[in-house]
Scaffold this motif. Structure first.
Motif, PDB file in Angstrom:
ATOM      1  N   GLU A   7       0.834  -1.198   0.000  1.00  8.55           N
ATOM      2  CA  GLU A   7       0.000   0.000   0.000  1.00  8.55           C
ATOM      3  C   GLU A   7       0.872   1.253   0.000  1.00  8.55           C
ATOM      4  OE1 GLU A   7      -3.439   2.133   2.798  1.00  8.55           O
ATOM      5  OE2 GLU A   7      -2.702   0.113   3.246  1.00  8.55           O
ATOM      6  N   VAL A   8       0.483   2.232  -0.814  1.00 11.45           N
ATOM      7  CA  VAL A   8       1.183   3.516  -0.791  1.00 11.45           C
ATOM      8  C   VAL A   8       0.825   4.205   0.518  1.00 11.45           C
ATOM      9  CG1 VAL A   8       1.503   5.729  -1.939  1.00 11.45           C
ATOM     10  CG2 VAL A   8       1.069   3.685  -3.303  1.00 11.45           C
ATOM     11  N   PRO A   9       1.802   4.430   1.397  1.00 14.10           N
ATOM     12  CA  PRO A   9       1.498   4.860   2.771  1.00 14.10           C
ATOM     13  C   PRO A   9       1.035   6.303   2.912  1.00 14.10           C
ATOM     14  CG  PRO A   9       3.860   4.827   2.426  1.00 14.10           C
ATOM     15  CD  PRO A   9       3.239   4.279   1.170  1.00 14.10           C
ATOM     16  N   LEU A  65      31.691  28.393 -10.278  1.00  9.06           N
ATOM     17  CA  LEU A  65      30.633  27.777 -11.080  1.00  9.06           C
ATOM     18  C   LEU A  65      29.493  27.264 -10.206  1.00  9.06           C
ATOM     19  CD1 LEU A  65      32.867  25.776 -13.568  1.00  9.06           C
ATOM     20  CD2 LEU A  65      31.311  27.629 -14.201  1.00  9.06           C
ATOM     21  N   LEU A  66      28.329  27.183 -10.822  1.00  6.28           N
ATOM     22  CA  LEU A  66      27.143  26.670 -10.150  1.00  6.28           C
ATOM     23  C   LEU A  66      26.555  25.544 -10.993  1.00  6.28           C
ATOM     24  CD1 LEU A  66      25.324  27.430  -7.633  1.00  6.28           C
ATOM     25  CD2 LEU A  66      23.844  28.582  -9.285  1.00  6.28           C
ATOM     26  N   VAL A  67      26.494  24.355 -10.412  1.00  4.30           N
ATOM     27  CA  VAL A  67      25.874  23.208 -11.070  1.00  4.30           C
ATOM     28  C   VAL A  67      24.763  22.706 -10.157  1.00  4.30           C
ATOM     29  CG1 VAL A  67      26.188  20.823 -11.835  1.00  4.30           C
ATOM     30  CG2 VAL A  67      27.947  22.532 -12.332  1.00  4.30           C
ATOM     31  N   THR A  68      23.629  22.389 -10.745  1.00  6.59           N
ATOM     32  CA  THR A  68      22.490  21.934  -9.956  1.00  6.59           C
ATOM     33  C   THR A  68      22.264  20.447 -10.150  1.00  6.59           C
ATOM     34  OG1 THR A  68      21.445  24.100 -10.172  1.00  6.59           O
ATOM     35  CG2 THR A  68      20.026  22.289  -9.512  1.00  6.59           C
ATOM     36  N   THR A  69      21.903  19.784  -9.077  1.00 12.43           N
ATOM     37  CA  THR A  69      21.492  18.399  -9.153  1.00 12.43           C
ATOM     38  C   THR A  69      20.119  18.299  -8.503  1.00 12.43           C
ATOM     39  OG1 THR A  69      22.140  16.106  -8.707  1.00 12.43           O
ATOM     40  CG2 THR A  69      22.548  17.707  -6.964  1.00 12.43           C
ATOM     41  N   ALA A  70      19.595  17.109  -8.416  1.00 12.01           N
ATOM     42  CA  ALA A  70      18.282  16.927  -7.802  1.00 12.01           C
ATOM     43  C   ALA A  70      18.352  15.808  -6.786  1.00 12.01           C
ATOM     44  CB  ALA A  70      17.235  16.606  -8.866  1.00 12.01           C
ATOM     45  N   ILE A  71      17.679  16.002  -5.661  1.00 11.79           N
ATOM     46  CA  ILE A  71      17.546  14.936  -4.672  1.00 11.79           C
ATOM     47  C   ILE A  71      16.110  14.443  -4.724  1.00 11.79           C
ATOM     48  CG2 ILE A  71      19.416  15.720  -3.195  1.00 11.79           C
ATOM     49  CD1 ILE A  71      17.433  17.161  -1.475  1.00 11.79           C
ATOM     50  N   SER A  72      15.909  13.185  -4.378  1.00 15.58           N
ATOM     51  CA  SER A  72      14.618  12.544  -4.625  1.00 15.58           C
ATOM     52  C   SER A  72      13.465  13.136  -3.829  1.00 15.58           C
ATOM     53  CB  SER A  72      14.720  11.048  -4.323  1.00 15.58           C
ATOM     54  OG  SER A  72      14.816  10.827  -2.919  1.00 15.58           O
ATOM     55  N   GLY A  73      13.759  13.716  -2.656  1.00 13.38           N
ATOM     56  CA  GLY A  73      12.684  14.241  -1.825  1.00 13.38           C
ATOM     57  C   GLY A  73      11.883  13.152  -1.144  1.00 13.38           C
ATOM     58  N   ARG A  74      12.461  11.948  -1.075  1.00 17.19           N
ATOM     59  CA  ARG A  74      11.767  10.809  -0.482  1.00 17.19           C
ATOM     60  C   ARG A  74      12.661  10.124   0.541  1.00 17.19           C
ATOM     61  NH1 ARG A  74      10.623  11.201  -5.838  1.00 17.19           N
ATOM     62  NH2 ARG A  74       8.545  10.659  -6.613  1.00 17.19           N
ATOM     63  N   SER A  75      12.027   9.459   1.476  1.00 23.75           N
ATOM     64  CA  SER A  75      12.774   8.655   2.442  1.00 23.75           C
ATOM     65  C   SER A  75      11.850   7.586   2.990  1.00 23.75           C
ATOM     66  CB  SER A  75      13.304   9.524   3.589  1.00 23.75           C
ATOM     67  OG  SER A  75      12.235  10.128   4.293  1.00 23.75           O
ATOM     68  N   GLY A  76      12.410   6.418   3.241  1.00 23.93           N
ATOM     69  CA  GLY A  76      11.643   5.338   3.863  1.00 23.93           C
ATOM     70  C   GLY A  76      10.381   4.991   3.107  1.00 23.93           C
ATOM     71  N   PRO A  77       9.227   5.060   3.771  1.00 25.14           N
ATOM     72  CA  PRO A  77       7.970   4.637   3.148  1.00 25.14           C
ATOM     73  C   PRO A  77       7.530   5.505   1.973  1.00 25.14           C
ATOM     74  CG  PRO A  77       7.561   5.722   5.256  1.00 25.14           C
ATOM     75  CD  PRO A  77       9.033   5.480   5.161  1.00 25.14           C
ATOM     76  N   ALA A  98      11.050  15.597  -6.383  1.00 20.74           N
ATOM     77  CA  ALA A  98      12.475  15.905  -6.524  1.00 20.74           C
ATOM     78  C   ALA A  98      12.729  17.389  -6.287  1.00 20.74           C
ATOM     79  CB  ALA A  98      12.968  15.503  -7.911  1.00 20.74           C
ATOM     80  N   GLN A  99      13.819  17.683  -5.592  1.00 22.86           N
ATOM     81  CA  GLN A  99      14.154  19.058  -5.252  1.00 22.86           C
ATOM     82  C   GLN A  99      15.465  19.463  -5.920  1.00 22.86           C
ATOM     83  OE1 GLN A  99      12.918  17.636  -0.864  1.00 22.86           O
ATOM     84  NE2 GLN A  99      14.191  19.467  -0.893  1.00 22.86           N
ATOM     85  N   ALA A 100      15.475  20.638  -6.505  1.00 25.06           N
ATOM     86  CA  ALA A 100      16.696  21.160  -7.122  1.00 25.06           C
ATOM     87  C   ALA A 100      17.673  21.582  -6.029  1.00 25.06           C
ATOM     88  CB  ALA A 100      16.372  22.346  -8.019  1.00 25.06           C
ATOM     89  N   LEU A 101      18.921  21.159  -6.182  1.00 24.94           N
ATOM     90  CA  LEU A 101      19.949  21.471  -5.195  1.00 24.94           C
ATOM     91  C   LEU A 101      21.153  22.077  -5.911  1.00 24.94           C
ATOM     92  CD1 LEU A 101      20.482  21.067  -2.097  1.00 24.94           C
ATOM     93  CD2 LEU A 101      21.846  19.074  -2.757  1.00 24.94           C
ATOM     94  N   PRO A 102      21.295  23.410  -5.918  1.00 27.18           N
ATOM     95  CA  PRO A 102      22.447  24.041  -6.572  1.00 27.18           C
ATOM     96  C   PRO A 102      23.711  23.900  -5.732  1.00 27.18           C
ATOM     97  CG  PRO A 102      21.018  25.715  -5.631  1.00 27.18           C
ATOM     98  CD  PRO A 102      20.345  24.403  -5.392  1.00 27.18           C
ATOM     99  N   ILE A 103      24.815  23.619  -6.386  1.00 25.65           N
ATOM    100  CA  ILE A 103      26.096  23.441  -5.710  1.00 25.65           C
ATOM    101  C   ILE A 103      27.081  24.429  -6.308  1.00 25.65           C
ATOM    102  CG2 ILE A 103      27.959  21.810  -5.204  1.00 25.65           C
ATOM    103  CD1 ILE A 103      25.573  19.713  -6.065  1.00 25.65           C
TER     104      ILE A 103
END
Length: 324
Positions: A119-121, A204-216, A225-230
């Protein structure tokens, strides 16, 4: 199988529009049609052309936000034993992680129509409501004084793919571990280094994305997904880039406006300008029904103003696709 998938994930049947009191979301009941194409009888050269043609058609798909579904699924028979599954979705309802979830569940339900899926929690609506976002001054301090490099529109479009075998990727993992980084950190450092050479600058600025999810939340379909500039100012070695990535990740729960406003009026455009995605299904299907390493991902770089997109997929090795 597709009908069960739509019933299971509300985002797939949600309509969006602007109401008098602000944005509105409404879940609806709907039927989704599976597009099927049989190319198995075509000669190989003609089949490859047809596959690319269908890919381009789906990439150019337009969705009306108020008329779901905002996604399409195409199944292509390439040989009597092999099929290609193509999923196209508006980013408002799904991200790259979502495609893994959808493809995995679709194959499981097709293989066994009575399959019982966990089940999707939580729903997307509930998750967004519970998120606590806050302004984070660290972003203003970190991005202060950043001067974007000049735009160069003189070069044509690029679309190249590099594939690294499982042994080659294992060597990359060993190198990353020895340098106190990760395979993602090493690839990110290589991108920084390449951009520094091409643009002739260190800041320089490069952006990646993190899933925005954890566990269930891992089975949740949606645009989490969240944009994360580095930002890296001087050294672009793997250790320095890994440290910059870790520091940015520690502030990833900030309100997105904290990030955008720190870059001024060009914030949104600059965040999407140089982008690296790292696609690594944490729990790929137990069988070999889905060959993730042969997959291809594309984001609408024209809409986001992205000049360089590097899409890395980890499955039985590493595939790097560079386009923009």
């Amino acid at each position: 199988a597709l009908t069960r998938l739509v019933q299971r994930h509300p985002q797939l049947r949600t309509a969006f529009w602007g109401g008098s009191a602000g944005p509105v979301q409404e879940e609806r009941e709907l039927a989704v049609r599976l597009q099927f194409d049989d190319l198995s009888n075509l000669p190989e050269a003609r089949r490859e052309w047809a596959l690319d043609h269908l890919w381009q058609i789906d990439r150019a798909a337009q969705f009306a936000l108020g008329r779901p579904p905002l996604f399409a699924v195409r199944l292509i028979r390439t040989t009597p034993e092999e099929h290609l599954l193509q999923i196209t979705a508006h980013h408002i309802i799904a991200d790259a992680w979502s495609t893994w979830v959808l493809a995995d569940e679709l194959v499981k339900l097709h293989t066994d129509p009575q399959a019982s899926l966990p089940e999707v929690p939580i729903t997307m609506r509930t998750l967004v409501a519970r998120e606590a976002r806050h302004e984070d001054r660290w972003w203003r301090e970190n991005l202060e004084g950043y001067e974007p490099p000049a735009h160069d529109r003189s070069t044509g479009k690029v679309d190249e793919t590099l594939r690294f075998s499982a042994p080659a990727f294992a060597a990359l993992v060993a190198h990353a571990t020895a340098s106190g980084s990760t395979p993602f950190g090493v690839v990110l450092a290589a991108l920084f280094d390449a951009l520094a050479e091409v643009l002739n600058r260190d800041d320089l600025l490069v952006t990646t994305a993190i899933s925005g999810r954890s566990g269930p939340d891992s089975t949740l379909v949606g645009a989490l997904a969240q944009a994360l500039p580095i930002r890296v100012r001087d050294s672009h070695d793997a250790g320095a880039v890994h440290a910059a990535l870790a520091e940015a990740a520690a502030h990833s729960d900030a309100d997105p406006t904290s990030i955008f406003s720190a870059l001024g009026t060009s914030g949104l455009a600059e965040i999407g300008r140089f982008f690296l995605t790292w696609l690594q299904p944490l729990a790929p299907p137990g069988s070999d029904a889905l060959n993730w390493s042969a997959g291809r991902y594309a984001f609408a770089t024209e809409a986001s103003g992205t000049e360089v997109m590097v899409s890395a997929t980890v499955h039985h090795g590493l595939t790097l696709r560079v386009y923009g």
